[in-house]
Structures are given as C-alpha cells and as structure tokens.
Design an enzyme around this catalytic site. Structure first.
Site, PDB file in Angstrom:
ATOM      1  N   SER A  96      77.521  40.434  41.465  1.00  0.00           N
ATOM      2  CA  SER A  96      76.547  41.252  40.737  1.00  0.00           C
ATOM      3  C   SER A  96      75.158  40.894  41.266  1.00  0.00           C
ATOM      4  CB  SER A  96      76.625  40.960  39.235  1.00  0.00           C
ATOM      5  OG  SER A  96      76.187  39.636  38.989  1.00  0.00           O
ATOM      6  N   ASP A 115      78.513  44.372  43.215  1.00  0.00           N
ATOM      7  CA  ASP A 115      79.046  44.946  41.972  1.00  0.00           C
ATOM      8  C   ASP A 115      77.904  45.561  41.157  1.00  0.00           C
ATOM      9  OD1 ASP A 115      80.967  45.461  40.023  1.00  0.00           O
ATOM     10  OD2 ASP A 115      80.785  43.478  39.101  1.00  0.00           O
ATOM     11  N   HIS A 116      78.046  46.806  40.752  1.00  0.00           N
ATOM     12  CA  HIS A 116      77.033  47.502  39.946  1.00  0.00           C
ATOM     13  C   HIS A 116      75.646  47.417  40.561  1.00  0.00           C
ATOM     14  CE1 HIS A 116      79.624  48.564  36.629  1.00  0.00           C
ATOM     15  NE2 HIS A 116      80.160  47.364  36.727  1.00  0.00           N
ATOM     16  N   ASP A 140      75.749  51.918  41.499  1.00  0.00           N
ATOM     17  CA  ASP A 140      76.016  52.381  40.136  1.00  0.00           C
ATOM     18  C   ASP A 140      74.880  53.277  39.677  1.00  0.00           C
ATOM     19  OD1 ASP A 140      76.485  52.815  37.495  1.00  0.00           O
ATOM     20  OD2 ASP A 140      76.677  50.705  36.932  1.00  0.00           O
ATOM     21  N   HIS A 165      83.135  46.083  29.704  1.00  0.00           N
ATOM     22  CA  HIS A 165      83.051  44.726  30.273  1.00  0.00           C
ATOM     23  C   HIS A 165      83.111  43.689  29.162  1.00  0.00           C
ATOM     24  CE1 HIS A 165      80.736  46.937  33.572  1.00  0.00           C
ATOM     25  NE2 HIS A 165      81.764  46.400  34.194  1.00  0.00           N
ATOM     26  N   GLY A 216      86.071  46.160  33.895  1.00  0.00           N
ATOM     27  CA  GLY A 216      86.388  45.559  32.587  1.00  0.00           C
ATOM     28  C   GLY A 216      87.831  45.110  32.496  1.00  0.00           C
ATOM     29  N   ASN A 223      88.682  45.246  38.437  1.00  0.00           N
ATOM     30  CA  ASN A 223      87.629  44.227  38.412  1.00  0.00           C
ATOM     31  C   ASN A 223      87.845  43.233  37.282  1.00  0.00           C
ATOM     32  OD1 ASN A 223      86.610  46.089  40.226  1.00  0.00           O
ATOM     33  ND2 ASN A 223      84.547  46.091  39.351  1.00  0.00           N
ATOM     34  N   ASN A 271      86.163  39.625  35.710  1.00  0.00           N
ATOM     35  CA  ASN A 271      85.077  38.653  35.743  1.00  0.00           C
ATOM     36  C   ASN A 271      85.175  37.675  34.567  1.00  0.00           C
ATOM     37  OD1 ASN A 271      82.689  37.322  36.241  1.00  0.00           O
ATOM     38  ND2 ASN A 271      81.371  38.926  35.432  1.00  0.00           N
ATOM     39  N   THR A 272      85.046  38.209  33.347  1.00  0.00           N
ATOM     40  CA  THR A 272      84.961  37.343  32.159  1.00  0.00           C
ATOM     41  C   THR A 272      86.154  36.399  32.021  1.00  0.00           C
ATOM     42  OG1 THR A 272      83.717  39.112  31.101  1.00  0.00           O
ATOM     43  CG2 THR A 272      84.558  37.402  29.658  1.00  0.00           C
TER      44      THR A 272
END
Ligand code: 13P
Length: 289
Positions: free
Chosen positions: A50, A85-86, A106, A178, A209, A230, A232-233
């Site tokens: 990101s 990313d984004h 994005d 997300h 997400g 994707n 991430n968290t």
C-alpha cells in the site's frame, strides 16, 4: 527469477480455476516469510504494497531493492509480482518509475469518466514497460490507509467499460470489505459477481478484503471468476498473536531472547503458516510451473 508482471499468472489462474494470493508486505520479515512459502509450495505470488506501507518501508525504491535482493539471494524461482495496492494516480507513476512489476490504480472514488481517463493513461505506460495494471470499480468497504469505503457493489456495465480499456485485472466491489467483517455482514453478493463475470469474460477478477471470508464463499468466488485474492489483516493478526505469546511467556527475558532475530521469529513463522493455508485454499500450490 526476476520480478514478473501479474498478467500471465492471473490469466493462467483464471483458465485453471484457481486464484493467486496477493499478500501485503510491511517489512523484511513479512516479505521473506511470504517468498519462502511460495517457493516451498511452488506457488506464484503477488506481494502487495500500500502507499502507507511503501512510505513506512522507506520509499518505493527501498521496497524494490529489498524484494529484488531477496529474489536473488533466496534463489526464488516461482513467479513473483511486486504490486502497488490501492494506488493513487501519482503513486502508480512513482511505482512504475521505481521498478514495481505491477500497479493498482484505485480510481473507484473518482467520477467514472475520470477513473476511465486516468486508468487509460496508466495502461499506456504499463503496456510499454510490460507491467500489469489493476483497476477498481465500486469502492471496497472498510478502512485502508485512511480511505474508508462502504462496501458497495460495482455496476457490471461500468466493470465492462473499464475491462475493455485493456486492464490486466479488475477489482470490483461485491459487498467485500477490508479488515474484520462485522457480525452482521450479509456475505458476498454472488449475483453481482456472476453478472460482472458474464460481461467481462476472460478478465481475471480480484477479491479484496480476503481476511475472514468463509472458505466456502472463497471457493464459490473462484468458481465465478475470481483469480486474485488480497489478504492483509489476517497476516497482521497472526503476527501480533505470535509475538504477544512470545513476550507473555517471558521468552524475551530469557538468554538473548530480546534479539530481534529471535523476537520476530514466531511472528514470521505464523505468517508462513497463514500464507500456506491461503495458498492451499486458493488452489495455487504447484502452479508455478
Ligand atoms: P484484508 O486486510 O481484509 O485482508 O484486505 C486486504 C486487501 O484487500 C488489500 O488490498
């Protein structure tokens, strides 16, 4: 192997009915853990960065240097794409110049005509350099780097218009968000995904997400044309849990347990286990060949 564009790996995934994992990176430990897992499992992989994480790691050139160094010194032979990313329009240009092999622009929060115009311009740059480009229609909910979306659903006709510009992959909101999903989350809108897939044909679709989406929904999304997922968290959560367990067990106070190479090791191992679990779920294991 040098960095590759994500285009070919995603076209193969779409044709083969599996998805390639996009895992966000935050530092050296994250990147190394993901690359080692991909190599062990013979899976293609996309490293997501990101704009906030790029800044945190010291800038896009630092990220490119770190990733290229690891590819060479860890002797990584599976296809790896380094992907913004984004990204904003400016961020995408900066990553193209810094040596990323793939970027996401994005423009989902912009008026549609502006999203089209800017996406088109960036496709032209990426095409010249052989890079892949991801565009987004219908903003993805949750918060990412201060940008908050409401989990809207993309308009399939708008998805087709953006896909027809020649993007390599398309992210479309289908009720995904997300971060952690709330208790009352109604689930993915497979009807919308189906409509998008029918209009966009071979275009690899991207599911953002990825954290917390039940396995059966992930499998159905892949069936309906999702080829990039994707995550991430989830990696952040397992890293934090493992690090907390190490400290709560007092291991940082035993011997040289405070050495960062020891302190961060359980978190890195937890990321490896999570990435392995996701690659198995997405069906990308053994697909590097
Ligand atoms: P999660 O943090 O929910 O896994 O989402 C990641 C993502 O979509 C990055 O673009």
């Amino acid at each position: 192997m040098a960095l590759v564009s994500a285009k070919e790996m995603l076209q193969k995934a779409k044709a083969g009915h599996y998805a390639v994992g996009h895992f966000n990176i935050n530092n050296l430990e994250w990147t190394k853990a993901i690359l080692e897992t991909a190599e062990e499992l013979r899976s293609p992989v996309i490293l997501g960065v990101s704009e906030g994480a790029g800044k945190y790691m010291g800038g896009y050139k630092t990220v490119v240097g770190m990733v290229n160094g690891l590819l060479e010194e860890l002797k990584i032979t599976v296809p790896v794409a380094l992907h913004l990313d984004h990204g904003s329009y400016e961020g995408a240009k900066a990553c193209i110049n810094a040596g990323f092999s793939s970027v996401m622009f994005d423009g989902s929060h912009l008026p549609f005509d502006e999203n089209i115009a800017k996406t088109k311009e960036l496709i032209a740059c990426c095409d010249i350099l052989g890079l892949s480009l991801e565009a987004e229609v219908g903003s993805i909910g949750g918060e990412e780097d201060g940008v908050v979306g409401m989990g809207e659903c993309a308009d399939p006709a708008e998805c087709k218009a953006i896909a027809d510009l020649g993007v390599s992959m398309l992210a479309a909101g289908i009720g995904n968000i997300h971060g952690k999903y709330p208790e009352n989350w109604p689930g993915l809108r497979f009807d919308v995904l189906d409509d998008i897939q029918k209009l966009t044909g071979d275009m690899p679709l991207v599911l953002h997400g990825g954290t917390g989406i039940p396995d059966e929904m992930v499998a159905k999304a892949i069936d309906l044309g999702v080829s990039k997922i994707n995550v991430n968290t989830e990696c952040q959560l397992v890293f934090a849990d493992a690090t907390r367990a190490y400290i709560e067990a007092g291991k940082d106070q035993q011997g040289k347990g405070f050495d960062p190479r020891k302190l961060l090791a359980p978190g890195a191992a937890a990321i490896k286990a999570k990435v392995k679990e996701k690659m198995e779920l997405f069906g990308s294991v053994g697909k590097a060949e």
